[in-house]
Design an enzyme around this catalytic site. Structure first.
Site, PDB file in Angstrom:
ATOM      1  N   ARG A  23      24.932  74.179  22.417  1.00 23.74           N
ATOM      2  CA  ARG A  23      25.994  74.025  23.461  1.00 23.74           C
ATOM      3  C   ARG A  23      27.325  73.730  23.079  1.00 23.74           C
ATOM      4  O   ARG A  23      28.170  74.429  23.506  1.00 23.74           O
ATOM      5  CB  ARG A  23      25.424  73.196  24.574  1.00 23.74           C
TER       6      ARG A  23
ATOM      7  N   TYR B  88      33.401  68.257  24.406  1.00 24.09           N
ATOM      8  CA  TYR B  88      32.798  67.021  24.149  1.00 24.09           C
ATOM      9  C   TYR B  88      31.139  67.315  24.304  1.00 24.09           C
ATOM     10  O   TYR B  88      30.633  68.120  24.993  1.00 24.09           O
ATOM     11  CB  TYR B  88      33.026  65.867  24.688  1.00 24.09           C
TER      12      TYR B  88
ATOM     13  N   LYS C  38      31.770  72.299  28.548  1.00 20.97           N
ATOM     14  CA  LYS C  38      31.905  70.858  28.521  1.00 20.97           C
ATOM     15  C   LYS C  38      33.086  70.547  28.213  1.00 20.97           C
ATOM     16  O   LYS C  38      33.078  70.031  26.793  1.00 20.97           O
ATOM     17  CB  LYS C  38      30.604  70.370  27.635  1.00 20.97           C
TER      18      LYS C  38
ATOM     19  N   GLU D 111      26.304  70.708  41.710  1.00 17.90           N
ATOM     20  CA  GLU D 111      25.663  69.797  40.893  1.00 17.90           C
ATOM     21  C   GLU D 111      26.341  68.467  41.082  1.00 17.90           C
ATOM     22  O   GLU D 111      27.141  68.201  41.967  1.00 17.90           O
ATOM     23  CB  GLU D 111      25.941  70.062  39.472  1.00 17.90           C
TER      24      GLU D 111
ATOM     25  N   LEU E 276      27.583  72.756  34.922  1.00 15.13           N
ATOM     26  CA  LEU E 276      27.247  72.755  33.379  1.00 15.13           C
ATOM     27  C   LEU E 276      25.774  72.879  33.353  1.00 15.13           C
ATOM     28  O   LEU E 276      24.780  72.224  34.032  1.00 15.13           O
ATOM     29  CB  LEU E 276      27.487  71.341  33.012  1.00 15.13           C
TER      30      LEU E 276
END
Ligand code: PDD
Length: 284
Positions: free
Chosen positions: A51, A32, A145, A177, A201
């Site tokens: 990406r 996504y 992702k 993160e 990410l």
């Protein structure tokens, strides 16, 4: 009326059906993107599309149709739904097939996209947030992702129950993160963030903020840093498509910079805001 994008068709939301054996639904087998819309335009569209293409490649998925057409359809969706300040959520799954872990041979990918309205002042917390420190329990390909967000979901919920807006996750001693954001610290004027490897990410906002920081002449270090460095930092902030640059003023019970956003965070926040305002002027 609000419409969604279902493969290459614009349809009413209730017409967007998910097959009970869609692999996204059963395995989280899909990817996504979340795009930010300011002044009716997608912010850093090309970066998001790059990406998206990378996520597709990493999972050996195929795009249902060329990326240039996806871009056009995203813009058509924004226009049809009159989005000025908002987001576009887009996902692509491997499609529907009899349940089997192996890749199906004759399945078409399924793409859906929809929009939301989002006011900047609701998404960005200028005065800063409290976060929780939590062990990172996700898999080892956090750079993709994917729809598989359970590790993120569980930690985000745990942080929420602790009265925090986000979790700063760590693998052992190393800070990785957030659940839905990247984490930066500032120490002695140096901006430090985890390097873009399989453990995080590589956020679009992260890359953009690094570019802004470089332009402002701020020294940058992309490297592993420890929980202790984070707690002893002069400043901490998170970045994401929605939260932009959000100061972190408290980690568990520990105050950062006496509970106030620091100067470098504020500088990056303002610069980010200026860039968005400039975008608005161009579109007028
Ligand atoms: N999340 N890291 C994780 C784990 C994320 O889920 C996100 C974004 C980021 C920041 O990436 P970007 O700057 O490209 O938004 C970092 C999105 C917004 C979400 O899942 O809703």
């Amino acid at each position: 009326m609000c419409v969604i994008l279902y493969n290459d068709q614009f349809v009413a939301r209730k017409e967007g059906k998910v097959d009970i054996e869609d692999r996204g639904y059963q395995f989280g087998d899909g990817i996504y993107e979340v795009f930010r819309v300011y002044y009716g335009k997608v912010f850093l569209m090309e970066w998001h599309l790059n990406r998206l293409q990378r996520s597709i490649n990493e999972l050996f998925l195929t795009l249902p149709y060329p990326i240039e057409q996806i871009e056009k359809n995203i813009y058509a969706l924004i226009e049809k739904n009159n989005i000025v300040d908002g987001t576009v959520y887009l996902q692509i799954t491997r499609g529907a097939s009899g349940r089997n872990h192996l890749f199906p041979t004759n399945t078409n990918p399924v793409l859906i996209a929809y929009t939301t309205h989002l006011k900047r002042e609701e998404a960005v917390v200028k005065e800063g947030i409290k976060v929780s420190l939590l062990e990172d329990i996700r898999w080892l390909r956090c750079d993709i992702k994917t729809l598989n967000l359970l590790g993120n979901v569980l930690n985000k919920e745990k942080a929420h129950q602790e009265g925090s807006k986000e979790a700063i996750q760590h693998r052992g001693d190393i800070v990785t993160e957030g659940c839905t954001s990247n984490v930066f610290i500032v120490k002695g004027g140096v901006l430090i963030t985890h390097q873009a490897d399989h453990f995080i990410l590589n956020g679009i906002t992260r890359m953009y903020v690094l570019e802004l920081a470089a332009k402002l002449g701020i020294k940058i270090e992309e490297r592993n840093y420890t929980i202790n460095e984070c707690l002893l930092a002069d400043e901490v902030f998170i970045t994401s498509t929605g939260a932009e640059v959000t100061p972190v003023i408290q980690i568990n019970d520990h105050l950062i910079n006496e509970g106030k956003p620091g100067p470098i965070t504020e500088q990056l926040f303002s610069e980010f805001e200026n860039e968005i305002k400039r975008m608005g002027m161009i579109s007028k």
